[in-house]
Scaffold this motif. Structure first.
Motif: not given
Length: 369
Positions: A96-109, A112-124
């Protein structure tokens, strides 16, 4: 004939063997779920070889019983087995309530997602740029395939229709540059150098750069929204089906219009900004227009004009490719049209500023400073 669900029990050495028969649908289950819930002892096998039909409710009843007593199902038909397996797949605990992710780990994730998206967009983007070059070469080899009417229409949309807003923006920017420059230079008694500031800054940088930002927000977003809507309504797929290349019919007219019109709009913007700066100098600094023009001719080298005109078509190419690329990436729903339109504008402005920085370093390196 719908036989009611029946349950019989046989006792074996390792546990009970239950045999089901009849129709295990919601209308024929009767007391079968309650009887299955009442069974507590170990059950070795659940025999379903005599079952005529089973629906989702029956499959859920069997799944719940088997999971509770850890019994083995035998004799079930293929349809019954498949239905019970599907019911088993969806019987997963839901938080019902997702597990709380530590703030540092969430920001790091997120980074990482933004970096992957930027790389894929650049290749596209690089792939789309290559496809644009291939299409341009094909049209050069076969000029009859060039859609002149579409190109002319894009000229009007990108260029002529933008003259008013770009002119107003440039005029005000010229006034702001002259006013702020004169305020600072007045401290040293060098207000006349305001002409140098307005002339060089406008022709070399701000005229083309501000025009590119305006075209990105006006035409780049329109390209993304138009192509995204066509992709969503499957018009582009229909064009491919009848043998019409979307790159030739939709992308190339927009790219051509942006590349051709950007130098003209950039030059127009620079001239209007110069007029705005001259107006401020005449009103606030008492510098006559003739003196302003003479001083402008002395201090602004022709290389500044060439710098702006060289950058303009590159900026137009970036804006058109970003808008068309993002528009063709629309897949799911109407909301994605808005998201891709926003991405096209942000991406185009970001790339324009990055390329402008490279141009600044390059022209300084070759001595055009």
């Amino acid at each position: 004939m719908n036989r009611p669900a029946e349950l019989s029990e046989e006792t074996g050495d390792n546990g009970a063997v239950l045999r089901l028969s009849g129709n295990l649908s919601v209308s024929c289950l009767g007391e079968l779920p309650n009887r299955l819930d009442a069974i507590e002892g170990p059950v070795k096998t659940l025999d379903m070889s005599d079952v005529d039909h089973i629906d989702t409710i029956g499959a859920w009843t069997i799944h719940r019983f088997v999971a509770r007593v850890d019994a083995r199902i035998e004799g079930a038909s293929d349809d019954a087995t498949r239905l019970i397996e599907e019911v088993n797949k969806v019987d997963e605990p839901v938080a019902i309530r997702p597990d709380r992710t530590p703030p540092f780990q969430r920001v790091l994730g997120e980074i990482g997602d933004a970096t992957i998206t930027a790389g894929q967009t650049l290749l596209g983007l690089l792939g789309f740029f290559g496809a644009t070059l291939v299409t341009a070469w094909t049209l050069i080899r076969h000029p009859r395939r060039i859609r002149v009417n579409a190109v002319v229409q894009r000229f009007e949309v990108v260029g002529v229709s933008a003259l008013a807003i770009i002119g107003l923006m440039s005029f005000l920017i010229g006034i702001v540059i002259a006013q702020q420059g004169s305020v600072q230079l007045r401290q040293f008694g060098m207000e006349v150098l305001t002409i140098n500031l307005v002339g060089r800054l406008t022709f070399r940088e701000l005229g083309v750069l501000m025009t590119a930002i305006m075209v990105a927000g006006r035409s780049g977003s329109a390209f993304a929204a138009q192509l995204g809507t066509m992709k969503l309504t499957e018009e582009i797929d229909a064009m491919r089906t009848i043998g019409v290349s979307p790159m030739e019919a939709l992308v190339m007219p927009r790219v051509t219009a942006a590349v051709v019109m950007m130098p003209l709009l950039g030059f127009y913007s620079s001239i209007v900004a110069i007029i705005g700066g001259g107006f401020l100098c005449a009103v606030s600094l008492d510098i006559p227009p003739i003196t302003f023009i003479q001083r402008l001719r002395e201090v602004v080298p022709i290389t500044d004009l060439w710098v702006g005109l060289i950058k303009a078509p590159v900026f137009g190419l970036i804006i058109a490719i970003s808008g068309c690329f993002q528009g063709l990436q629309v897949k799911a729903n109407a909301e994605e049209v808005g998201l891709r339109t926003t991405s096209a504008v942000v991406q185009a402005i970001f790339l324009v500023i990055v390329i402008d920085a490279f141009f600044a370093v390059f022209f300084t390196w070759v001595g055009w400073n």
